[in-house]
Design an enzyme around this catalytic site. Structure first.
Site, PDB file in Angstrom:
ATOM      1  N   CYS A   1       0.773  -1.122  -0.111  1.00 39.34           N
ATOM      2  CA  CYS A   1       0.069   0.125   0.030  1.00 39.34           C
ATOM      3  C   CYS A   1       0.836   1.240  -0.078  1.00 39.34           C
ATOM      4  CB  CYS A   1      -0.925  -0.026   1.343  1.00 39.34           C
ATOM      5  SG  CYS A   1      -0.044  -0.384   2.791  1.00 39.34           S
TER       6      CYS A   1
HETATM    7  N1  NDP Z   1      -4.580  -4.391   5.001  1.00 44.25           N
HETATM    8  C1  NDP Z   1      -4.129  -3.531   4.081  1.00 44.25           C
HETATM    9  O1  NDP Z   1      -4.029  -2.588   4.024  1.00 44.25           O
HETATM   10  C2  NDP Z   1      -3.069  -4.145   3.061  1.00 44.25           C
HETATM   11  C3  NDP Z   1      -2.777  -5.758   3.172  1.00 44.25           C
HETATM   12  N2  NDP Z   1      -1.664  -6.283   2.304  1.00 44.25           N
HETATM   13  C4  NDP Z   1      -1.058  -7.473   2.214  1.00 44.25           C
HETATM   14  O2  NDP Z   1      -2.357  -8.611   2.162  1.00 44.25           O
HETATM   15  C5  NDP Z   1      -2.169  -9.555   3.000  1.00 44.25           C
HETATM   16  C6  NDP Z   1      -3.437  -9.580   3.830  1.00 44.25           C
HETATM   17  O3  NDP Z   1      -3.283  -8.565   4.760  1.00 44.25           O
HETATM   18  P1  NDP Z   1      -4.593  -8.293   5.482  1.00 44.25           P
HETATM   19  O4  NDP Z   1      -5.979  -8.629   5.240  1.00 44.25           O
HETATM   20  O5  NDP Z   1      -4.467  -6.933   6.245  1.00 44.25           O
HETATM   21  O6  NDP Z   1      -4.346  -9.396   7.017  1.00 44.25           O
HETATM   22  P2  NDP Z   1      -5.419  -9.835   8.012  1.00 44.25           P
HETATM   23  O7  NDP Z   1      -4.511 -10.048   9.282  1.00 44.25           O
HETATM   24  O8  NDP Z   1      -6.506  -9.057   7.974  1.00 44.25           O
HETATM   25  O9  NDP Z   1      -5.918 -11.337   7.245  1.00 44.25           O
HETATM   26  C7  NDP Z   1      -5.194 -12.455   7.019  1.00 44.25           C
HETATM   27  C8  NDP Z   1      -5.953 -13.175   6.188  1.00 44.25           C
HETATM   28  O10 NDP Z   1      -5.103 -14.393   6.149  1.00 44.25           O
HETATM   29  C9  NDP Z   1      -5.767 -15.528   6.507  1.00 44.25           C
HETATM   30  N3  NDP Z   1      -4.484 -16.373   7.195  1.00 44.25           N
HETATM   31  C10 NDP Z   1      -3.704 -16.266   8.283  1.00 44.25           C
HETATM   32  N4  NDP Z   1      -2.795 -17.208   8.346  1.00 44.25           N
HETATM   33  C11 NDP Z   1      -3.160 -18.102   7.300  1.00 44.25           C
HETATM   34  C12 NDP Z   1      -2.588 -19.437   7.192  1.00 44.25           C
HETATM   35  N5  NDP Z   1      -1.523 -20.046   7.714  1.00 44.25           N
HETATM   36  N6  NDP Z   1      -3.417 -20.175   6.212  1.00 44.25           N
HETATM   37  C13 NDP Z   1      -4.442 -19.600   5.383  1.00 44.25           C
HETATM   38  N7  NDP Z   1      -4.848 -18.522   5.696  1.00 44.25           N
HETATM   39  C14 NDP Z   1      -4.341 -17.751   6.767  1.00 44.25           C
HETATM   40  C15 NDP Z   1      -6.674 -15.195   7.720  1.00 44.25           C
HETATM   41  O11 NDP Z   1      -7.673 -16.128   7.939  1.00 44.25           O
HETATM   42  P3  NDP Z   1      -8.483 -16.037   9.308  1.00 44.25           P
HETATM   43  O12 NDP Z   1      -9.097 -14.602   9.627  1.00 44.25           O
HETATM   44  O13 NDP Z   1      -9.433 -17.087   9.001  1.00 44.25           O
HETATM   45  O14 NDP Z   1      -7.636 -16.279  10.332  1.00 44.25           O
HETATM   46  C16 NDP Z   1      -7.191 -13.921   6.999  1.00 44.25           C
HETATM   47  O15 NDP Z   1      -8.115 -14.277   6.164  1.00 44.25           O
HETATM   48  C17 NDP Z   1      -0.760  -9.510   3.744  1.00 44.25           C
HETATM   49  O16 NDP Z   1       0.201  -9.967   3.154  1.00 44.25           O
HETATM   50  C18 NDP Z   1      -0.583  -7.936   3.795  1.00 44.25           C
HETATM   51  O17 NDP Z   1       0.712  -7.607   3.786  1.00 44.25           O
HETATM   52  C19 NDP Z   1      -1.275  -5.236   1.450  1.00 44.25           C
HETATM   53  C20 NDP Z   1      -1.712  -4.277   0.965  1.00 44.25           C
HETATM   54  C21 NDP Z   1      -2.498  -3.400   1.843  1.00 44.25           C
HETATM   55  C1  X2W Z   2      -0.722   0.401   9.354  1.00 45.68           C
HETATM   56  C2  X2W Z   2       0.258  -0.720   8.842  1.00 45.68           C
HETATM   57  O1  X2W Z   2       0.761  -1.339   9.665  1.00 45.68           O
HETATM   58  N1  X2W Z   2       0.425  -0.955   7.618  1.00 45.68           N
HETATM   59  C3  X2W Z   2       1.260  -1.983   7.133  1.00 45.68           C
HETATM   60  C4  X2W Z   2       1.170  -2.001   5.719  1.00 45.68           C
HETATM   61  C5  X2W Z   2       0.213  -3.074   5.106  1.00 45.68           C
HETATM   62  C6  X2W Z   2       0.632  -3.274   3.554  1.00 45.68           C
HETATM   63  O2  X2W Z   2       0.314  -2.655   2.437  1.00 45.68           O
HETATM   64  O3  X2W Z   2       1.621  -4.025   3.569  1.00 45.68           O
HETATM   65  P1  X2W Z   2       1.927  -5.131   2.583  1.00 45.68           P
HETATM   66  O4  X2W Z   2       1.143  -5.245   1.404  1.00 45.68           O
HETATM   67  O5  X2W Z   2       3.456  -5.112   2.346  1.00 45.68           O
HETATM   68  O6  X2W Z   2       1.889  -6.298   3.550  1.00 45.68           O
HETATM   69  C7  X2W Z   2       2.544  -2.189   7.681  1.00 45.68           C
HETATM   70  O7  X2W Z   2       3.229  -0.829   8.065  1.00 45.68           O
HETATM   71  O8  X2W Z   2       3.272  -2.992   7.823  1.00 45.68           O
END
Ligand code: NDP
Ligand code: X2W
Length: 346
Positions: free
Chosen positions: A150
């Site tokens: 992000c």
């Molecule tokens: N949040 C954001 O703004 C952004 C996130 N990302 C990336 O996207 C990915 C997800 O982030 P985010 O949604 O924030 O994370 P969350 O912690 O909100 O969600 C993680 C998800 O992964 C699942 N999960 C965790 N461990 C396992 C496992 N061992 N096997 C299968 N599923 C698993 C969880 O399942 P359950 O809930 O059922 O435990 C949940 O659905 C990360 O790599 C993050 O860095 C990228 C850009 C922005």
């Molecule tokens: C507020 C906050 O904690 N933000 C996350 C960034 C989330 C994200 O976009 O990171 P990835 O897609 O690389 O997982 C962080 O700083 O790690």
């Protein structure tokens, strides 16, 4: 219909993927993946999906899913996609990975910044960094997409035109960024409790945040120079949104009109990048819920520096929206199919 599987559909990024894909005219979700809610109805986990999604959550069996889905989104923690992907899977389906596993081409650099051993370095070279506005041509034929982070999405797109045209001193760049707490994911952490984040702003990952090498790589590719930056993220008390303000020394004196022409050269035909009017600056509230990136700049004649600003919704253009944008490109659809959400305010 494109058959879509989502591993990690119960996280913040995965939940947003579901919301977007349910409204996508050419996609059908066939797998709601989860770790903690297996066999529970998706609508029992998220009340907004009541009467909309009766499917039950499934695990992360990527081999089985690869036979059912045309594309798999992995919205899971760092390291998971890297540990599941295989040649057999990529023969059957495409993968769009929202984690950082395939974003950094140098495996030693990835392992140093992420503190984990990469489980499938053999796929790093072929993975395409899915910053759509920059790498659209490579995305078209990719089997494996590394969906950008992000902060890197917001920072890189705000700086990209100036870097590409060689108009700023690349080693003078300082990026000051703010993120809402959904960026930290849905998992429970003391640091993200209401009382810990409400009515307070704090820097974190100072001089050590894992997005630093990702941004440096992208700016290096754009400028053709080895780039080192200072990047400081801050956590702010809002749900969604990223604002990145970047500073750099101009290599020569430039007028507003000259710089505007540079931004227009790269972005005037980009649906999702909105270059704002003179002296109107990006605000997170004006992009919330949408896949837009609002950018603008200001020249500080006194210091000879340019200030470049960008705002995105971290879970949309910073994650799920950009991932669907990549899917659209990979499947030959109009890039904004299912993504014409109008920003919501308040
Ligand atoms: N949040 C954001 O703004 C952004 C996130 N990302 C990336 O996207 C990915 C997800 O982030 P985010 O949604 O924030 O994370 P969350 O912690 O909100 O969600 C993680 C998800 O992964 C699942 N999960 C965790 N461990 C396992 C496992 N061992 N096997 C299968 N599923 C698993 C969880 O399942 P359950 O809930 O059922 O435990 C949940 O659905 C990360 O790599 C993050 O860095 C990228 C850009 C922005
Ligand atoms: C507020 C906050 O904690 N933000 C996350 C960034 C989330 C994200 O976009 O990171 P990835 O897609 O690389 O997982 C962080 O700083 O790690």
């Amino acid at each position: 219909m494109i058959k879509v599987g989502i591993i990690g559909s119960t996280g913040y990024a995965g939940q947003e993927l579901v919301r977007i894909l349910l409204q996508h005219p050419d996609a059908e979700i066939v797998w709601y993946g989860s770790r903690s809610y297996i066999d529970k109805k998706y609508s029992e986990v998220f009340g907004n999906m009541f009467q909309l999604v009766d499917d039950k959550c499934m695990g992360e069996n990527m081999d089985e899913l690869a036979k059912k889905a045309d594309v798999i989104f992995t919205a899971t923690p760092q390291g998971l996609c890297g540990s599941l992907v295989s040649e057999e899977i990529l023969k059957n389906t495409k993968i769009i990975d929202l984690s950082a596993d395939f974003r950094i081409k140098d495996v030693a650099k990835y392992e140093k910044w992420y503190g984990i051993k990469h489980q499938s370095p053999e796929f790093i070279k072929e993975a395409v960094y899915g910053l759509c506005e920059v790498n659209r041509e490579d995305v078209k034929n990719a089997r494996l997409i590394a969906n950008p982070g992000c902060f890197p999405t917001c920072s890189t797109l705000s700086i990209y035109p100036m870097a590409k045209e060689g108009l700023i001193d690349m080693n003078s760049i300082i990026i000051d960024a703010k993120s809402g707490t959904s960026g930290a994911g849905r998992g429970a952490k003391v640091a993200n409790l209401y009382c810990e984040v409400n009515e307070s702003i704090k820097p974190y990952g100072v001089a050590s945040h894992r997005h630093t090498p990702e941004i440096e790589d992208q700016l290096s590719y754009a400028s053709g120079e080895e780039v080192l930056i200072n990047f400081t993220p801050h956590l702010v008390p809002m749900n969604r949104g990223i604002l990145a303000t970047s500073y750099a020394a101009l290599k020569k004196k430039m007028s507003y009109e000259e710089v505007k022409a540079v931004y227009d050269k790269y972005y005037k035909d980009e649906y999702f990048v909105r270059v704002l009017e003179k002296d109107v600056y990006p605000e997170t509230r004006w992009v919330e819920g949408s896949n837009f990136v609002d950018v603008n700049f200001k020249i500080d004649e006194r210091t000879g520096r340019i200030i470049m600003m960008g705002a995105i919704d971290n879970v949309v253009k910073g994650a799920a929206g950009q991932a669907v944008q990549n899917m659209n490109i990979m499947f030959g659809l109009e890039e904004n199919t299912g993504l014409k959400m109008v920003p919501m305010f308040p």
